[in-house]
Write a protein that holds these residues in place. Structure first.
Motif, short mmCIF file in Angstrom:
data_model
loop_
_atom_site.label_atom_id
_atom_site.label_comp_id
_atom_site.label_asym_id
_atom_site.label_seq_id
_atom_site.Cartn_x
_atom_site.Cartn_y
_atom_site.Cartn_z
N GLU A 108 -67.91 13.97 18.94
CA GLU A 108 -69.12 14.22 19.74
C GLU A 108 -69.81 15.49 19.25
O GLU A 108 -71.04 15.53 19.12
CB GLU A 108 -68.72 14.35 21.21
N LYS A 111 -71.41 14.96 15.77
CA LYS A 111 -72.60 14.11 15.89
C LYS A 111 -73.79 14.89 16.42
O LYS A 111 -74.91 14.74 15.93
CB LYS A 111 -72.31 12.91 16.81
N LYS A 112 -73.55 15.73 17.42
CA LYS A 112 -74.64 16.54 17.98
C LYS A 112 -75.24 17.45 16.90
O LYS A 112 -76.46 17.57 16.79
CB LYS A 112 -74.12 17.37 19.16
N ASN A 113 -74.38 18.07 16.11
CA ASN A 113 -74.88 18.94 15.05
C ASN A 113 -75.57 18.15 13.95
O ASN A 113 -76.61 18.57 13.44
CB ASN A 113 -73.75 19.81 14.49
N ALA A 114 -75.03 17.01 13.57
CA ALA A 114 -75.66 16.19 12.53
C ALA A 114 -77.06 15.76 12.95
O ALA A 114 -78.01 15.82 12.15
CB ALA A 114 -74.79 14.97 12.23
N GLU A 115 -77.21 15.37 14.21
CA GLU A 115 -78.53 14.98 14.72
C GLU A 115 -79.49 16.17 14.67
O GLU A 115 -80.66 16.02 14.32
CB GLU A 115 -78.42 14.45 16.15
N LYS A 116 -78.99 17.35 15.00
CA LYS A 116 -79.81 18.56 15.00
C LYS A 116 -80.39 18.83 13.61
O LYS A 116 -81.52 19.29 13.46
CB LYS A 116 -78.96 19.74 15.46
N TYR A 117 -79.59 18.53 12.58
CA TYR A 117 -80.03 18.78 11.20
C TYR A 117 -80.55 17.52 10.51
O TYR A 117 -80.68 17.47 9.29
CB TYR A 117 -78.89 19.42 10.39
N CYS A 118 -80.84 16.48 11.32
CA CYS A 118 -81.43 15.21 10.84
C CYS A 118 -80.59 14.54 9.76
O CYS A 118 -81.11 14.01 8.77
CB CYS A 118 -82.86 15.45 10.34
N SER A 120 -77.78 11.55 8.91
CA SER A 120 -77.24 10.27 9.39
C SER A 120 -76.84 9.44 8.18
O SER A 120 -77.01 9.87 7.04
CB SER A 120 -78.30 9.52 10.20
N SER A 123 -79.84 9.06 5.99
CA SER A 123 -80.52 10.24 5.45
C SER A 123 -80.09 10.49 4.02
O SER A 123 -79.20 9.83 3.48
CB SER A 123 -80.21 11.46 6.32
#
Length: 140
Positions: A108, A111-118, A120, A123
């Motif tokens: 979790e 994932k939160k940090n990966a989303e923050k830095y765009c 996926s 990407s």
């Protein structure tokens, strides 16, 4: 349990005890801080924190210099917050990064940090987060 594993367990439990007393977790299970190369990085309670590993960016910085990761794949087993995998993804030029952990809280957090830095699977670089023990998640 042998002495080495006993000390590792004691160290981990001590870290979790520190988090229980940490004022940053007083009102929430999350806090953010600026880490070199990773601004506004999120840290979740009960996930192994970069605050407790004073050399957490030593290896990622080393791997990212001189194009060592450029165009390659990078695997981090036991990603925790994702600090190593995310730093390498953002600063090393790899083609693909896979971050794994057995802990659902760590997944979790990463994932939160990966989303923050765009970051996926779609990407550039491709960034995948998988849950499981040791090499189990990379067989998927």
């Amino acid at each position: 349990m042998d002495e080495f594993h006993k000390k590792m367990l004691e160290s981990t439990l001590a870290m979790y005890d520190e988090q229980e007393r940490d004022p940053r977790f007083k009102t929430s299970d999350w806090y953010s801080k600026d880490i070199e190369g990773l601004p506004n990085f999120s840290i979740r309670k009960f996930v192994y924190s970069p605050d407790h590993i004073n050399v957490s960016l030593f290896w990622p910085k080393y791997l990212c210099k001189d194009g060592m990761l450029k165009g390659k794949s990078f695997l981090e087993i036991g990603t925790g917050t994702g600090v190593v995998a995310l730093f390498c993804a953002l600063h090393g030029g790899p083609e693909k990064v896979v971050a794994t952990d057995i802990s659902s809280l760590a997944i979790e957090n990463c994932k939160k940090n990966a989303e923050k830095y765009c970051l996926s699977e779609n990407s550039a670089p491709s960034f995948s987060i998988r849950q499981g023990s040791l090499f189990e998640p990379i067989r998927k």
